[in-house]
Motif scaffolding. Structure first.
Motif, PDB file in Angstrom:
ATOM      1  N   ASN A  18      -6.138   2.299  17.117  1.00  4.17           N
ATOM      2  CA  ASN A  18      -5.654   1.882  15.871  1.00  4.17           C
ATOM      3  C   ASN A  18      -4.456   2.520  15.391  1.00  4.17           C
TER       4      ASN A  18
ATOM      5  N   VAL B  92      -3.537  -7.963  11.951  1.00 10.73           N
ATOM      6  CA  VAL B  92      -4.520  -6.296  11.857  1.00 10.73           C
ATOM      7  C   VAL B  92      -3.879  -5.365  10.894  1.00 10.73           C
ATOM      8  N   ARG B  93      -2.705  -5.827  10.073  1.00 12.74           N
ATOM      9  CA  ARG B  93      -2.186  -4.659   9.629  1.00 12.74           C
ATOM     10  C   ARG B  93      -2.741  -3.889   8.704  1.00 12.74           C
ATOM     11  N   ASP B  94      -3.954  -4.131   8.137  1.00 13.93           N
ATOM     12  CA  ASP B  94      -4.595  -3.508   7.130  1.00 13.93           C
ATOM     13  C   ASP B  94      -5.803  -2.516   7.954  1.00 13.93           C
ATOM     14  N   ASP B  95      -6.012  -2.865   9.346  1.00 16.19           N
ATOM     15  CA  ASP B  95      -6.881  -2.147  10.230  1.00 16.19           C
ATOM     16  C   ASP B  95      -6.179  -1.170  10.972  1.00 16.19           C
TER      17      ASP B  95
ATOM     18  N   VAL C  42      -2.943   2.042  11.734  1.00 18.14           N
ATOM     19  CA  VAL C  42      -1.927   3.004  11.178  1.00 18.14           C
ATOM     20  C   VAL C  42      -0.774   2.956  11.959  1.00 18.14           C
TER      21      VAL C  42
ATOM     22  N   THR D  34       6.646  -5.215   7.096  1.00 15.89           N
ATOM     23  CA  THR D  34       5.562  -4.762   6.299  1.00 15.89           C
ATOM     24  C   THR D  34       5.931  -4.247   5.038  1.00 15.89           C
ATOM     25  N   ASP D  35       5.100  -3.549   4.082  1.00 17.36           N
ATOM     26  CA  ASP D  35       5.398  -3.269   2.737  1.00 17.36           C
ATOM     27  C   ASP D  35       5.467  -1.846   2.862  1.00 17.36           C
ATOM     28  N   ARG D  36       4.851  -0.945   3.563  1.00 15.92           N
ATOM     29  CA  ARG D  36       4.686   0.527   3.569  1.00 15.92           C
ATOM     30  C   ARG D  36       4.633   0.891   5.119  1.00 15.92           C
TER      31      ARG D  36
ATOM     32  N   ASP E  35       2.871   3.653   7.371  1.00 13.34           N
ATOM     33  CA  ASP E  35       1.757   4.636   7.214  1.00 13.34           C
ATOM     34  C   ASP E  35       1.915   5.973   7.192  1.00 13.34           C
TER      35      ASP E  35
END
Length: 351
Positions: A50, A74-77, A79, A117-119, A121
């Motif tokens: 991940n 899978v962006r939210d899953d 890092v 993406t907006d951020r 990690d």
């Protein structure tokens, strides 16, 4: 794949192998086309990985762009870590390189666009420019954390004294803490044992280590006439320059023969053994170009080296501690009242 906290200063859970995607793209004249990169990406996810590591300058921005196309579902899953300092352009300029706040903000905005993406990690400060004050870097990182553009920050390829000072400054001034450091580390390159690794342990910083196979040297393939990065890139490579280098490669190959495993598995499993003994998180950044290379890397996850073999590899690859560590080792018995055999010391030591 197992997971570890990203150091003792975060609750972020990352896989024990990070996938370095410096070879996603062909901007450097060596790397993976989109189809091959997707196969590597998908296989890594299937194995439970991940944690993706890239940089604005990898393949002159192509690595970030290619990764950005792959991560959307899978962006939210996952890092995503990237870096800034050297810029993405083939022709660097004064305004778009270095560690300044100006370049930091510009680079992050450009990386966000390429990654779609907006951020970010985890943002690494990739290299030191040797002039930007540490306070400027830290305050810039803190502003970006508060703005939600980045979530965590760390230093890559910085000397230990600067990282330690930055860690303390962030704590004293209430800025977002550093959560990790990144540096080269393998059986062939153990300079970090002098200062960087003990510092990470003492401060609770995750240690993300790159080039765990010494640019392919520890696979033994260059002895067989294979070229790989040596021919394709001509850099990020190590060769057998000394008797120690040759002895290390010999030992890794011999261990592989003894266990019926590949040299790459042995070299990565040695790092795994180090990680299990560490008081902080050691994350190995692998950088396969093909699915076959990735699958071979994964085999090391199930390889537990016998302790006598770990000791043998430790011994053949060890480096001279240097000043002041050699002097301290000589005086330690006296510092323990002349009775070191009667003192139960903790496993954790302050170097």
């Amino acid at each position: 794949m197992r997971y570890r906290l990203l150091g003792r200063k975060s609750g972020l859970r990352v896989s024990e192998f990070a996938l370095g995607v410096a070879l996603f793209g062909t901007g450097w004249g060596y790397g993976s086309e989109h189809a091959d990169a997707r196969r590597v990406f998908d296989r890594y996810l299937e194995a439970g990985g991940n944690f993706f590591d890239t940089a604005d300058g990898y393949q002159f921005g192509q690595s970030e762009s290619m990764l950005g196309e792959l991560i959307a579902p899978v962006r939210d899953d996952i890092v995503v870590a990237t870096k800034y300092s050297g810029g993405a352009s083939k022709d660097p300029t004064l305004a778009k390189t270095g560690n300044s706040r100006k370049n930091l903000v510009y680079s992050v905005e450009q990386s966000l666009q390429r990654l779609k993406t907006d951020r970010i990690d985890l943002l690494w400060v990739h290299h030191s420019d040797n002039v930007t004050p540490t306070e400027e870097i830290l305050r810039g990182l803190d502003d970006l954390v508060r703005a939600g553009k980045i979530l965590y920050a760390g230093f890559s390829n910085f000397p230990a004294w600067r990282i330690a000072r930055a860690d303390l400054l962030a704590e004293l001034r209430g800025w977002s803490p550093l959560v990790g450091v990144q540096f080269e580390y393998s059986l062939i390159e153990r300079s970090a044992d002098r200062e960087l690794m003990p510092m990470a342990e003492a401060l609770g910083l995750a240690a993300a280590v790159w080039s765990p196979l010494g640019g392919g040297l520890l696979t033994g393939k260059y002895r067989n006439g294979e070229q790989g990065r040596l021919q394709g890139m001509g850099r990020v490579i190590r060769t057998e320059k000394t008797e120690r280098d040759a002895a290390v490669v010999d030992a890794v190959i011999d261990a592989g023969v003894q266990l019926g495993k590949s040299p790459a598995e042995v070299a990565l499993a040695w790092l795994g053994a180090k990680a299990r003994k560490s008081t902080t998180s050691i994350i190995t950044i692998i950088g396969p170009r093909t699915v076959e290379q990735l699958d071979n890397n994964f085999l090391a996850l199930d390889l537990a080296l016998p302790q006598d073999l770990v000791d043998r590899l430790d011994q053949v690859s060890q480096i001279a501690p240097g000043v002041p560590f050699e002097v301290n080792a000589e005086t330690l018995p006296r510092m323990l009242g002349g009775r070191p055999h009667l003192v139960d010391l903790p496993a954790f030591k302050v170097a």
